[in-house]
Write a protein that holds these residues in place. Structure first.
Motif, PDB file in Angstrom:
ATOM      1  N   LYS A   1     -14.913  -7.866   4.271  1.00 49.66           N
ATOM      2  CA  LYS A   1     -13.739  -7.005   4.281  1.00 49.66           C
ATOM      3  C   LYS A   1     -12.832  -7.543   5.378  1.00 49.66           C
ATOM      4  O   LYS A   1     -13.231  -7.552   6.545  1.00 49.66           O
ATOM      5  CB  LYS A   1     -14.252  -5.597   4.642  1.00 49.66           C
ATOM      6  CG  LYS A   1     -13.288  -4.471   4.577  1.00 49.66           C
ATOM      7  CD  LYS A   1     -14.070  -3.135   4.665  1.00 49.66           C
ATOM      8  CE  LYS A   1     -13.287  -2.084   5.404  1.00 49.66           C
ATOM      9  NZ  LYS A   1     -14.007  -0.792   5.452  1.00 49.66           N
ATOM     10  N   PHE A   2     -11.669  -8.023   5.018  1.00 51.29           N
ATOM     11  CA  PHE A   2     -10.821  -8.615   6.062  1.00 51.29           C
ATOM     12  C   PHE A   2      -9.332  -8.432   5.755  1.00 51.29           C
ATOM     13  O   PHE A   2      -8.951  -8.030   4.655  1.00 51.29           O
ATOM     14  CB  PHE A   2     -11.157 -10.104   6.247  1.00 51.29           C
ATOM     15  CG  PHE A   2     -10.861 -10.964   5.072  1.00 51.29           C
ATOM     16  CD1 PHE A   2      -9.636 -11.631   4.969  1.00 51.29           C
ATOM     17  CD2 PHE A   2     -11.788 -11.137   4.043  1.00 51.29           C
ATOM     18  CE1 PHE A   2      -9.363 -12.440   3.882  1.00 51.29           C
ATOM     19  CE2 PHE A   2     -11.513 -11.938   2.952  1.00 51.29           C
ATOM     20  CZ  PHE A   2     -10.304 -12.584   2.865  1.00 51.29           C
ATOM     21  N   VAL A   3      -8.516  -8.716   6.776  1.00 51.37           N
ATOM     22  CA  VAL A   3      -7.063  -8.703   6.621  1.00 51.37           C
ATOM     23  C   VAL A   3      -6.603 -10.157   6.529  1.00 51.37           C
ATOM     24  O   VAL A   3      -7.085 -11.004   7.281  1.00 51.37           O
ATOM     25  CB  VAL A   3      -6.391  -8.022   7.830  1.00 51.37           C
ATOM     26  CG1 VAL A   3      -4.868  -8.055   7.687  1.00 51.37           C
ATOM     27  CG2 VAL A   3      -6.888  -6.595   7.994  1.00 51.37           C
TER      28      VAL A   3
ATOM     29  N   ALA B   1     -10.216  -9.616   0.860  1.00 47.45           N
ATOM     30  CA  ALA B   1      -8.995  -9.204   1.575  1.00 47.45           C
ATOM     31  C   ALA B   1      -8.616  -7.797   1.132  1.00 47.45           C
ATOM     32  O   ALA B   1      -8.485  -7.532  -0.059  1.00 47.45           O
ATOM     33  CB  ALA B   1      -7.860 -10.180   1.281  1.00 47.45           C
ATOM     34  N   LYS B   2      -8.483  -6.896   2.099  1.00 44.51           N
ATOM     35  CA  LYS B   2      -8.148  -5.503   1.782  1.00 44.51           C
ATOM     36  C   LYS B   2      -6.664  -5.214   2.032  1.00 44.51           C
ATOM     37  O   LYS B   2      -6.107  -4.286   1.448  1.00 44.51           O
ATOM     38  CB  LYS B   2      -8.997  -4.550   2.645  1.00 44.51           C
ATOM     39  CG  LYS B   2     -10.489  -4.639   2.384  1.00 44.51           C
ATOM     40  CD  LYS B   2     -10.824  -4.230   0.960  1.00 44.51           C
ATOM     41  CE  LYS B   2     -12.314  -4.339   0.664  1.00 44.51           C
ATOM     42  NZ  LYS B   2     -12.567  -4.413  -0.789  1.00 44.51           N
ATOM     43  N   VAL B   3      -6.076  -5.952   2.959  1.00 43.21           N
ATOM     44  CA  VAL B   3      -4.660  -5.793   3.280  1.00 43.21           C
ATOM     45  C   VAL B   3      -4.091  -7.188   3.513  1.00 43.21           C
ATOM     46  O   VAL B   3      -4.763  -8.038   4.099  1.00 43.21           O
ATOM     47  CB  VAL B   3      -4.467  -4.966   4.585  1.00 43.21           C
ATOM     48  CG1 VAL B   3      -2.980  -4.739   4.864  1.00 43.21           C
ATOM     49  CG2 VAL B   3      -5.197  -3.633   4.518  1.00 43.21           C
ATOM     50  N   PHE B   4      -2.863  -7.413   3.047  1.00 49.72           N
ATOM     51  CA  PHE B   4      -2.168  -8.657   3.360  1.00 49.72           C
ATOM     52  C   PHE B   4      -1.043  -8.366   4.346  1.00 49.72           C
ATOM     53  O   PHE B   4      -0.356  -7.350   4.221  1.00 49.72           O
ATOM     54  CB  PHE B   4      -1.562  -9.285   2.091  1.00 49.72           C
ATOM     55  CG  PHE B   4      -2.580  -9.866   1.171  1.00 49.72           C
ATOM     56  CD1 PHE B   4      -2.979 -11.182   1.291  1.00 49.72           C
ATOM     57  CD2 PHE B   4      -3.173  -9.081   0.184  1.00 49.72           C
ATOM     58  CE1 PHE B   4      -3.942 -11.726   0.444  1.00 49.72           C
ATOM     59  CE2 PHE B   4      -4.134  -9.609  -0.677  1.00 49.72           C
ATOM     60  CZ  PHE B   4      -4.533 -10.935  -0.542  1.00 49.72           C
TER      61      PHE B   4
ATOM     62  N   LEU C   1      -5.042   4.202  -0.661  1.00 56.47           N
ATOM     63  CA  LEU C   1      -6.229   4.960  -1.109  1.00 56.47           C
ATOM     64  C   LEU C   1      -7.144   4.100  -1.979  1.00 56.47           C
ATOM     65  O   LEU C   1      -8.371   4.274  -1.969  1.00 56.47           O
ATOM     66  CB  LEU C   1      -5.798   6.198  -1.914  1.00 56.47           C
ATOM     67  CG  LEU C   1      -5.037   7.280  -1.150  1.00 56.47           C
ATOM     68  CD1 LEU C   1      -4.606   8.395  -2.110  1.00 56.47           C
ATOM     69  CD2 LEU C   1      -5.882   7.867  -0.017  1.00 56.47           C
ATOM     70  N   ALA C   2      -6.554   3.165  -2.730  1.00 57.57           N
ATOM     71  CA  ALA C   2      -7.331   2.391  -3.700  1.00 57.57           C
ATOM     72  C   ALA C   2      -8.252   1.362  -3.049  1.00 57.57           C
ATOM     73  O   ALA C   2      -9.104   0.785  -3.725  1.00 57.57           O
ATOM     74  CB  ALA C   2      -6.387   1.696  -4.680  1.00 57.57           C
ATOM     75  N   ILE C   3      -8.072   1.129  -1.771  1.00 64.58           N
ATOM     76  CA  ILE C   3      -8.941   0.163  -1.097  1.00 64.58           C
ATOM     77  C   ILE C   3     -10.416   0.512  -1.288  1.00 64.58           C
ATOM     78  O   ILE C   3     -11.249  -0.380  -1.467  1.00 64.58           O
ATOM     79  CB  ILE C   3      -8.583   0.089   0.406  1.00 64.58           C
ATOM     80  CG1 ILE C   3      -7.297  -0.710   0.574  1.00 64.58           C
ATOM     81  CG2 ILE C   3      -9.694  -0.562   1.207  1.00 64.58           C
ATOM     82  CD1 ILE C   3      -6.880  -0.875   2.007  1.00 64.58           C
ATOM     83  N   ASP C   4     -10.715   1.797  -1.272  1.00 62.72           N
ATOM     84  CA  ASP C   4     -12.110   2.211  -1.493  1.00 62.72           C
ATOM     85  C   ASP C   4     -12.235   3.119  -2.708  1.00 62.72           C
ATOM     86  O   ASP C   4     -13.057   4.031  -2.722  1.00 62.72           O
ATOM     87  CB  ASP C   4     -12.630   2.937  -0.254  1.00 62.72           C
ATOM     88  CG  ASP C   4     -12.742   2.002   0.925  1.00 62.72           C
ATOM     89  OD1 ASP C   4     -13.812   1.410   1.103  1.00 62.72           O
ATOM     90  OD2 ASP C   4     -11.732   1.832   1.627  1.00 62.72           O
TER      91      ASP C   4
END
Lengths: 162, 162, 162, 162, 162, 162, 162, 162
Positions: free
Chosen positions: A2-4, A57-60, H129-132
């Motif tokens: 899980k990373f940015v 990648a969870k956020v860019f 919210l959709a991340i998880d």
């Protein structure tokens, strides 16, 4: 995993954007950081975004100046949250990049922070990750209290109270 | 085959951009016209540009508003001249689109015309084609003379000369 | 003979505009370069444009700042494509020159590039010439690939990949 | 003969600029008024300015919008005072025309009035003529007194005085 | 006696405005120059304008920055032409002063030149005086020819002609 | 007790805002000065404003930059007059802070002075206190006369009077 | 006698500025209201300000648009607090008036409210008067509580609470 | 419970912001919506944010215009992600609200979307919210495909393909 993922449109954005990396290191958040341009290397950008998303990648976070298209291009390729950092430079010294970044069509949002806002891009990414991460959430709350205390310390040396 | 390709980022750009089509029809220049968005349909945009170039597109005209990325995306995909038409709308009513369109990185120029400048995008495309087209070149020269004459006619009804 | 003509409104534009000349030399494109002002030497400007067109100028590049009228004046005198380069300076540090350059009446387009965009003015002129020049076209395609590779090289020294 | 010459870049400027003509008629000042464009009819503009100056034009008033080059072009052709009236329209609704009009190179001034300032362009032209015209000077002084009185009248209907 | 009066709102405007004085000296035009503020010394300003007009001031040049009211105040006190020179500084670095100077109510025009345009304020004042001064008019025409020649000289050292 | 309270959003505002303190010392007006941020220390700000008002604060001066919310927050907490000082910095170099400060909803005014206007914030606070303070009022009148005299002195060294 | 004086630069400001008068009536605060222009009736403005101050004016409210000099002129004539209301209109639709109003030289502050901010100019004037007026102060506090309650009422009709 | 909280600074924002509510209903995402002002009801705002966070608010959306402080105030009170929606109106018709919203101090980010960007504020909240949330994530991906198809449909009625 899980990373940015931090993508910069140009090598020259590194001086500013490495601040985001430092924040992640301080809070123990994993991240990737690389250069890839919306215009000069469109293929590379497309391929990286796809791979990164699969890898976790969870956020860019996308930093670009001038006709700042990078965040928009990434938002068109993923449904993960994309944080846009408009960079100084250009005819309006960053205002143009800010508007290029923030004014996206419906359904392709870019979460825009201030011009050169590397540090807040990192905070925003952490707030997003913290929604389901009690530990990170606790660290962010603690940090907020420290920031309030710092104001008091800043004031002490100069304040005039009757 | 030799033609100009007009790409609009949104169906709502059609009212303005069909004026470019009318100019091409008047001067006997072949053109294609379609909707394809940099953000909403990136694949379609990539594929169309590649195909159009192979089929004979000599100049691209790209119209987009807001965070106007379309001309930039097309310029990143081809070495043909790309004429950018920034459209009204957005926080600065087109100035933002103008700056999003014109401020490209080195080696990826966009030949930008005025906000909503559909007619001049067509004239510019024709001036480009006319470099090696004596007939079109002659038509453009004749048109210029007519425009000068129109000024005289415009003046006649209202002028006050002692 | 087939060449690009670069006209600067002031000697002070030379530092920036000689970059366009260097690009032409690198790609083997012939060019002329001179100073001629829309306001200070209107006769010289008119005469030069007429002569240059007869001698083989296929594209004009005009650089001017402040009330940047030069590209517009040249566009009023020729039907060849005119690329306008607004220069920094003035009340809005180039934005005024950009708007003075880009907002032309119908039928007299100026293909405007970014403020101080000497390099892209040269690329745009070459893309125009390359429409009927296979060799130049091939060079431009190769250059585009090199630019994409440079992004990878730029990234290598600083990238963080997990 | 001694007169003011009003040149408009477009027929569409007439609605506003005829107000200047009306002021001249009220004060008994001779004037000419015509349409001639810097871009669309450059020859006509050059010829008219030369002829008008010979015939007795003492001041030129030039009205234009967008990339408002007309006043600048006229100033480059004469040493008579040139009053510039930037017109509404364009990306910045007249601010662009104002800057295109006012930012002239040294030695080629344009006496700029407000956007759409037809009436003040006429007053300024009259103030210039009045330097050596006692009669006109007296009329202008009288007009100033009347304007001050009008303020009192305007106030009467609505004022609240304790 | 016949002279131009230069009023500066602040001593700090002197560095720029003395350029106007030098132009007048070069062309043999008489002038006065002083500091008087619209806000800090309103009485002094009123008295000076009245006296100067009686003594022979034919044109006023007023230089001020920020909320640049000086030219407007002078225009409200005289029917002589008032040339306004907006000075750099303030929130918009002179644009605010430009708009404060140029946007006058009907009947109280200010002949506005560019931000910091001391030299053109002098040229404009001389063009106004030259309407009835053959000698000064001849000098201005000669100066214009010299300026055109200077462009040629400027070009020689750097031009590239095939 | 009767005093003016100066609140700064950041320690970095001190260099500018201490000028306000010096003015108060010169005129014998009591004041407090401290750092408290609208965003970083909202609790501290709320508590301080309540306490200060009880203790005798008659006017608040609030200095902040960027998204300058401090004056607005204080105005929402008190019915005493709040003077807002927008600070330089941010995307529009203070214009953004000016607009963040001045555009308050009905009933929550902020008496806004110019960007970085520490000195005028102090003068405005003193003018407010002077409404019922004959002694302070007399000092302000005397100061005004001195400022007018300073203009004359400033002029003397450089003026040219025929 | 103790009152607020409202001066408008033009009769056309009355529609907006009468709102200030209504607020004063609601709160039982005495006021005067009249038209007097900085440029068109400078004598009238000077005389009125002097008389009003003698008669008991404690605060001046000045409304003007375009090159909005009125508040500045009044501030140069009095040491009472001057509240400036920039009016819509002009090249930047009020932003120019805002900057003309707010950017005053040191010692001549104008307490500026938002463009068209008639209501807040009245609130600010009342907050100033209330410093030594317990009754008015109590009314302002009560009004603040009512405004907070109105938010709740506004919300009720539309809110969605889970 | 897990929901998005939409706070509007004024009832007048409802017309635009209800669009966000509709998007949440379409995607089956729970939300609250209410009016609470940063300036007019600061207590209410503080209390609501604390309660909402305890009750399960995962993201806040704050809409405000003019000196748009609401998103900043909420960001100062929580460590949940705050999406800011600047609303049209004010001196710069929303640009001022955009800058008031986006330019936050370090550690208090606001994820800003375009002026009036209600729909994208909802999309951004859902992406967060959709991340998880696999189900919501799948819906967002499907929606993206539909948007690309809509472009093709939009084009069909008007396209010209040779």
């Amino acid at each position: 995993m899980k990373f940015v993922s931090i993508i910069m449109g140009s090598k020259s954005d590194y001086d500013i954007m490495q601040e985001a990396g430092k924040i992640f290191e301080k809070f123990g958040v994993q991240y990737e950081l690389l250069v890839s341009s919306a215009h000069r290397s469109p293929e590379r950008t497309h391929q990286y975004v796809k791979q990164a998303e699969e890898k976790g990648a969870k956020v860019f976070i996308c930093a670009a100046g001038m006709a700042a298209h990078l965040a928009g291009v990434v938002s068109s390729l993923t449904t993960k949250p994309v944080v846009g950092v408009p960079m100084r430079g250009g005819a309006m010294d960053g205002m143009d990049a800010l508007l290029s970044t923030v004014q996206m069509p419906s359904g392709m949002p870019v979460a825009t922070v201030a011009i050169g806002g590397a540090i807040n891009s990192a905070y925003l990414a952490m707030q997003i990750l913290a929604i389901d991460d009690e530990e990170l959430s606790a660290k962010l709350k603690e940090d907020k209290i420290l920031k309030a205390k710092r104001v008091e310390t800043d004031s002490m040396g100069i304040e005039v109270i009757i």
